[in-house]
Motif scaffolding. Structure first.
Motif, PDB file in Angstrom:
ATOM      1  N   THR A   1       0.819  -1.205   0.000  1.00  0.00           N
ATOM      2  CA  THR A   1       0.000   0.000   0.000  1.00  0.00           C
ATOM      3  C   THR A   1       0.858   1.261   0.000  1.00  0.00           C
ATOM      4  OG1 THR A   1      -0.154  -0.033   2.408  1.00  0.00           O
ATOM      5  CG2 THR A   1      -1.949  -1.083   1.182  1.00  0.00           C
ATOM      6  N   LEU A   2       0.325   2.276  -0.638  1.00  0.00           N
ATOM      7  CA  LEU A   2       0.900   3.619  -0.645  1.00  0.00           C
ATOM      8  C   LEU A   2      -0.028   4.463   0.216  1.00  0.00           C
ATOM      9  CD1 LEU A   2       2.924   5.681  -2.054  1.00  0.00           C
ATOM     10  CD2 LEU A   2       1.071   6.072  -3.670  1.00  0.00           C
ATOM     11  N   GLU A   3       0.525   5.192   1.172  1.00  0.00           N
ATOM     12  CA  GLU A   3      -0.294   6.030   2.051  1.00  0.00           C
ATOM     13  C   GLU A   3      -0.152   7.488   1.659  1.00  0.00           C
ATOM     14  OE1 GLU A   3       1.056   5.069   5.995  1.00  0.00           O
ATOM     15  OE2 GLU A   3      -0.235   3.299   6.092  1.00  0.00           O
ATOM     16  N   GLU A   4      -1.290   8.185   1.602  1.00  0.00           N
ATOM     17  CA  GLU A   4      -1.301   9.615   1.283  1.00  0.00           C
ATOM     18  C   GLU A   4      -1.853  10.384   2.473  1.00  0.00           C
ATOM     19  OE1 GLU A   4      -3.176  12.841  -1.870  1.00  0.00           O
ATOM     20  OE2 GLU A   4      -4.115  10.876  -1.695  1.00  0.00           O
ATOM     21  N   PHE A   5      -1.159  11.448   2.830  1.00  0.00           N
ATOM     22  CA  PHE A   5      -1.584  12.358   3.890  1.00  0.00           C
ATOM     23  C   PHE A   5      -1.795  13.716   3.224  1.00  0.00           C
ATOM     24  CE2 PHE A   5       1.185   9.063   5.429  1.00  0.00           C
ATOM     25  CZ  PHE A   5       0.499   8.546   6.524  1.00  0.00           C
ATOM     26  N   HIS A   6      -3.055  14.105   3.050  1.00  0.00           N
ATOM     27  CA  HIS A   6      -3.388  15.292   2.262  1.00  0.00           C
ATOM     28  C   HIS A   6      -4.020  16.350   3.155  1.00  0.00           C
ATOM     29  CE1 HIS A   6      -4.602  17.628  -1.237  1.00  0.00           C
ATOM     30  NE2 HIS A   6      -5.794  17.739  -0.681  1.00  0.00           N
ATOM     31  N   ASN A   7      -3.486  17.580   3.077  1.00  0.00           N
ATOM     32  CA  ASN A   7      -4.036  18.729   3.794  1.00  0.00           C
ATOM     33  C   ASN A   7      -4.475  19.762   2.770  1.00  0.00           C
ATOM     34  OD1 ASN A   7      -3.486  18.323   6.794  1.00  0.00           O
ATOM     35  ND2 ASN A   7      -1.530  17.793   5.872  1.00  0.00           N
TER      36      ASN A   7
END
Length: 197
Positions: A82-88
């Motif tokens: 899995t690739l994790e994205e943390f988006h603000n």
């Protein structure tokens, strides 16, 4: 290895029109089953206070490795990773950090700024001089990109813009995207550099 590339995408409408269209598309996508079917999982959505952006919406997503990932990544990363994205998002500014938990020395950061100009702001991200010296800038002409994409989907009006549309259009905005890649794996650095170029 650290790569820094800025993309400038001038568009024939205002930042406010872009905001409305983005909200519509995001809402439609969240309600569809396409995101789940494509291996995308939304883990968390929350209103937070970000150190640089202030009050913003935070979204954490998880993407499962599939055919949409670059072939060099699929060759070395186990299936199901899995690739994790943390988006603000604090419109008109946003920031995404993408990480591969199994590759601790990999980081992809995408910063976005939307401005009511035609791509002429020289330092939209207020980068320090040492980062500016590494940065590559590429302007994307949406009329050329839309002609390439026309075979895949119908793009309303973009393919009919005249060649000099950036000089004649009354409303203009630019999407500035700063992509920073940190990747420290011997043997894959050149593949990452080529892919990001």
């Amino acid at each position: 290895m650290v790569l820094v590339k800025e993309f400038r995408i001038p568009m024939p409408f205002s930042v406010e029109e872009y905001r409305r269209a983005t909200l519509y598309c995001q809402g439609k996508n969240l309600l569809s089953d396409a995101a789940v079917a494509s291996g995308t999982e939304i883990i968390e959505i929350d209103q937070v206070k970000h150190a640089d952006l202030g009050s913003c919406q935070f979204v954490k997503r998880r993407y499962t490795l599939d055919e949409s990932f670059p072939s060099f990544m699929r060759a070395v990363i186990p299936s199901g990773t899995t690739l994790e994205e943390f988006h603000n998002n604090s419109f008109p500014v946003s920031s995404s950090i993408l990480k591969l938990p199994s590759f601790q020395r990999f980081l992809l950061r995408i910063d976005t700024v939307l401005l009511d100009d035609c791509g002429t702001t020289s330092n939209a991200f207020n980068l320090a001089a040492n980062v500016l010296s590494k940065r590559q800038v590429q302007t994307i002409d949406i009329t050329k990109a839309s002609k390439q994409a026309a075979a895949r989907e119908h793009l309303h009006g973009l393919d009919s813009l005249p060649a000099n549309w950036q000089k004649t259009e009354k409303k203009m905005m630019c999407v500035y995207k700063l992509v920073t890649v940190e990747f420290e794996y011997w043997g894959l650095k050149s593949a990452v550099r080529i892919y990001c170029s």
